[in-house]
Design an enzyme around this catalytic site. Structure first.
Site, PDB file in Angstrom:
ATOM      1  N   TRP A 200      13.697 -49.897  19.649  1.00 41.14           N
ATOM      2  CA  TRP A 200      15.032 -50.402  19.965  1.00 41.14           C
ATOM      3  C   TRP A 200      15.772 -49.400  20.838  1.00 41.14           C
ATOM      4  O   TRP A 200      16.553 -49.787  21.713  1.00 41.14           O
ATOM      5  CB  TRP A 200      15.822 -50.639  18.680  1.00 41.14           C
ATOM      6  CG  TRP A 200      17.218 -51.147  18.915  1.00 41.14           C
ATOM      7  CD1 TRP A 200      17.627 -52.443  19.044  1.00 41.14           C
ATOM      8  CD2 TRP A 200      18.409 -50.349  19.077  1.00 41.14           C
ATOM      9  NE1 TRP A 200      18.977 -52.512  19.264  1.00 41.14           N
ATOM     10  CE2 TRP A 200      19.487 -51.237  19.293  1.00 41.14           C
ATOM     11  CE3 TRP A 200      18.672 -48.990  19.053  1.00 41.14           C
ATOM     12  CZ2 TRP A 200      20.801 -50.799  19.480  1.00 41.14           C
ATOM     13  CZ3 TRP A 200      19.971 -48.553  19.246  1.00 41.14           C
ATOM     14  CH2 TRP A 200      21.011 -49.449  19.460  1.00 41.14           C
ATOM     15  N   HIS A 201      15.541 -48.110  20.601  1.00 40.85           N
ATOM     16  CA  HIS A 201      16.256 -47.083  21.347  1.00 40.85           C
ATOM     17  C   HIS A 201      15.749 -46.927  22.777  1.00 40.85           C
ATOM     18  O   HIS A 201      16.449 -46.341  23.611  1.00 40.85           O
ATOM     19  CB  HIS A 201      16.165 -45.739  20.618  1.00 40.85           C
ATOM     20  CG  HIS A 201      17.037 -45.668  19.410  1.00 40.85           C
ATOM     21  ND1 HIS A 201      16.660 -46.149  18.183  1.00 40.85           N
ATOM     22  CD2 HIS A 201      18.299 -45.171  19.248  1.00 40.85           C
ATOM     23  CE1 HIS A 201      17.644 -45.954  17.308  1.00 40.85           C
ATOM     24  NE2 HIS A 201      18.643 -45.363  17.920  1.00 40.85           N
ATOM     25  N   GLY A 202      14.565 -47.405  23.076  1.00 40.96           N
ATOM     26  CA  GLY A 202      14.089 -47.300  24.440  1.00 40.96           C
ATOM     27  C   GLY A 202      12.617 -47.611  24.574  1.00 40.96           C
ATOM     28  O   GLY A 202      11.849 -47.524  23.607  1.00 40.96           O
TER      29      GLY A 202
ATOM     30  N   PHE B  99      20.768 -47.488  25.826  1.00 41.67           N
ATOM     31  CA  PHE B  99      20.034 -48.312  24.888  1.00 41.67           C
ATOM     32  C   PHE B  99      20.607 -49.719  24.783  1.00 41.67           C
ATOM     33  O   PHE B  99      20.034 -50.555  24.161  1.00 41.67           O
ATOM     34  CB  PHE B  99      20.021 -47.665  23.492  1.00 41.67           C
ATOM     35  CG  PHE B  99      19.661 -46.192  23.551  1.00 41.67           C
ATOM     36  CD1 PHE B  99      18.599 -45.765  24.328  1.00 41.67           C
ATOM     37  CD2 PHE B  99      20.380 -45.264  22.837  1.00 41.67           C
ATOM     38  CE1 PHE B  99      18.268 -44.431  24.396  1.00 41.67           C
ATOM     39  CE2 PHE B  99      20.042 -43.910  22.882  1.00 41.67           C
ATOM     40  CZ  PHE B  99      18.990 -43.500  23.662  1.00 41.67           C
TER      41      PHE B  99
END
Length: 476
Positions: free
Chosen positions: A320-322, A476
């Protein structure tokens, strides 16, 4: 547009507040929606259509789920299509470049690497859109017949770009009807200024040290002291950057009559990794818990399924963060730590005298694990992350410090001290204590407005004289 900019502080925000307060109630949601779209268009005009598409499609899915509630099979089909649309959109814009790049590494030039630009905040507004439809399905909020209200919920500018992720059930009533008072507006202004100070005075300053360390070409030759300074600086930077943004978002929400839930609760005083994730980015953790972990069965399943559930949640938390192997490994790193704590019950569920002693020792171990995790999070690649961590423990360079290490430590030592102090509730406890003593309480009431004024003026001076430093979670 970012909150910590003169354009926002002296143009966008005053215009929005003035327009909101002078307009009749019936027009306020429309006005906020238009201003939110303008806020997004300021930095990403070509991606406004993506945002509007998300609003329109999820508005329709909300109506369909509500209207066909009695027909479970059809309703579940609509939910599946909703998830396919939202996560398909996220996959194309956020992950397709990463997927095609890795496929090219396997199959060569027969695969063309895509060059799709990532819309700012897509992870946040996608999760909010999913929350809207699922909460309608669960009857945790009434369906919005007016598409403008759905648009306001998904695109409301205080939390549009970098959260917190606002669950529909928490603001469903306030979208239709809300009140505000001078006391709440005043509280919102103070909360906003608190976040502005965190971002401009602390996070941006720590970024100078963190960028110096992590931008060095050869991590293996870096002095050990420089590596630790960089790791600690980034640990403070990401906390004050993101919690500062959350404070500003919560404060802005109060100015317009919305009450957003807290997103941080002094995470660096945690006594376990599990506790850390109950205190860090609370809105993301609870989103995955309620929309992924519990629907998969949560912890009320057999051991193999429990481990699988944790693996799914933390792999998703990482990516989800990248779109990067470092983010995925960062999520899996926490999966290992949290699985250990879940299966052993240590340290939270162990009550023996020996465990009580180990609990005390486990607190610095938890903080060390978090710092190492941030090194992986910040490093540009897995190789760089490995080299950086090895240098921290003296497995590469044997040089403790050099001239640059001494310079950065000497130049920024007071900021490190301030960050350390403000990462704990000590200042808040001291303020609460002052409020209880009559003599001090009166002085405190006089000093607080002056303090916020000083913070604001110093921040403005920094913004005028300093360089642009966007929020970390914009990525993000």
């Amino acid at each position: 547009m970012v909150f910590s900019s003169t354009v926002f502080l002296f143009a966008f925000l005053p215009i929005t507040l003035l327009g909101y307060y002078i307009l009749p109630r019936v027009l306020r949601n429309l006005f906020l929606l238009l201003m939110s779209i303008a806020f997004y268009a300021y930095g990403e005009p070509k991606f406004v259509l993506v945002l509007l598409l998300s609003i329109g499609v999820n508005y329709v899915f909300g109506l369909l789920v509500d209207n066909f509630r009695e027909k479970q099979a059809l309703t579940r089909l609509f939910l599946a299509l909703m998830l396919l649309f939202n996560f398909g959109l996220l996959m194309v814009y956020k992950y397709l470049n990463f997927i095609t790049a890795n496929l090219q590494g396997i199959w060569g030039d027969s695969v063309t690497v895509t060059q799709i630009v990532l819309p700012i905040g897509i992870s946040f507004f996608t999760f909010q859109a999913v929350s809207y439809v699922i909460d309608i399905y669960r009857q945790n909020g009434e369906v919005q017949k007016n598409p403008l209200n759905v648009g306001l919920y998904i695109s409301f500018f205080p939390q549009l770009i970098a959260g917190p992720i606002v669950r529909y059930e928490t603001v469903a009533r306030e979208i239709k009807s809300r009140t505000f008072s001078f006391s709440e507006v005043s509280l919102g202004v103070k909360r906003f200024l608190m976040g502005l100070g965190k971002k401009v005075l602390l996070a941006n300053t720590m970024a100078v040290v963190a960028d110096y360390a992590f931008n060095l070409v050869d991590y293996a030759a870096m002095p050990i002291g420089t590596a630790w300074l960089g790791a600690l600086a980034y640990t403070f930077q990401i906390f004050f950057d993101f919690s500062g943004y959350s404070d500003m978002a919560i404060g802005l929400g109060l100015m317009f009559g919305f009450h957003f839930l807290e997103n941080f609760n002094y995470p660096y005083i945690s006594r376990s990794v599990s506790e850390f994730w109950r205190r860090w980015h609370i809105s993301l953790g609870t989103w995955f818990r309620d929309y992924v972990y519990i629907p998969l069965g949560g912890s009320r399943v057999k051991l193999p399924r429990l481990i699988l559930n944790l693996l799914v949640v933390w792999a998703l938390t990482g990516i989800w963060h990248g779109a990067s192997w470092t983010f995925l490994l960062w999520g899996l790193f926490y999966f290992v730590l949290l699985t250990f704590e879940k299966l052993t019950g240590f340290p939270e569920k162990r009550k023996s005298p020996a465990c009580q002693i180990l609990k005390i020792l486990y607190m610095p171990v938890t903080l060390l694990a978090v710092i190492l995790g941030w090194c992986l999070f910040r490093a540009p690649s897995l190789i760089h992350a490995s080299q950086y961590v090895q240098t921290l423990f003296g497995l590469n360079s044997r040089v403790l410090w050099d001239v640059d290490t001494l310079y950065y430590f000497t130049e920024y030592r007071f900021f490190f001290g301030a960050c350390l102090l403000l990462s704990t509730p000590l200042v808040k406890l001291a303020a609460d204590f002052c409020k209880k003593i009559p003599v001090i309480r009166h002085l405190y009431k006089l000093a607080v407005p002056l303090w916020y004024l000083v913070v604001f003026l110093v921040c403005i001076a920094e913004l005028v004289l300093g360089t642009h430093n966007p929020f970390i979670y914009f990525n993000f």
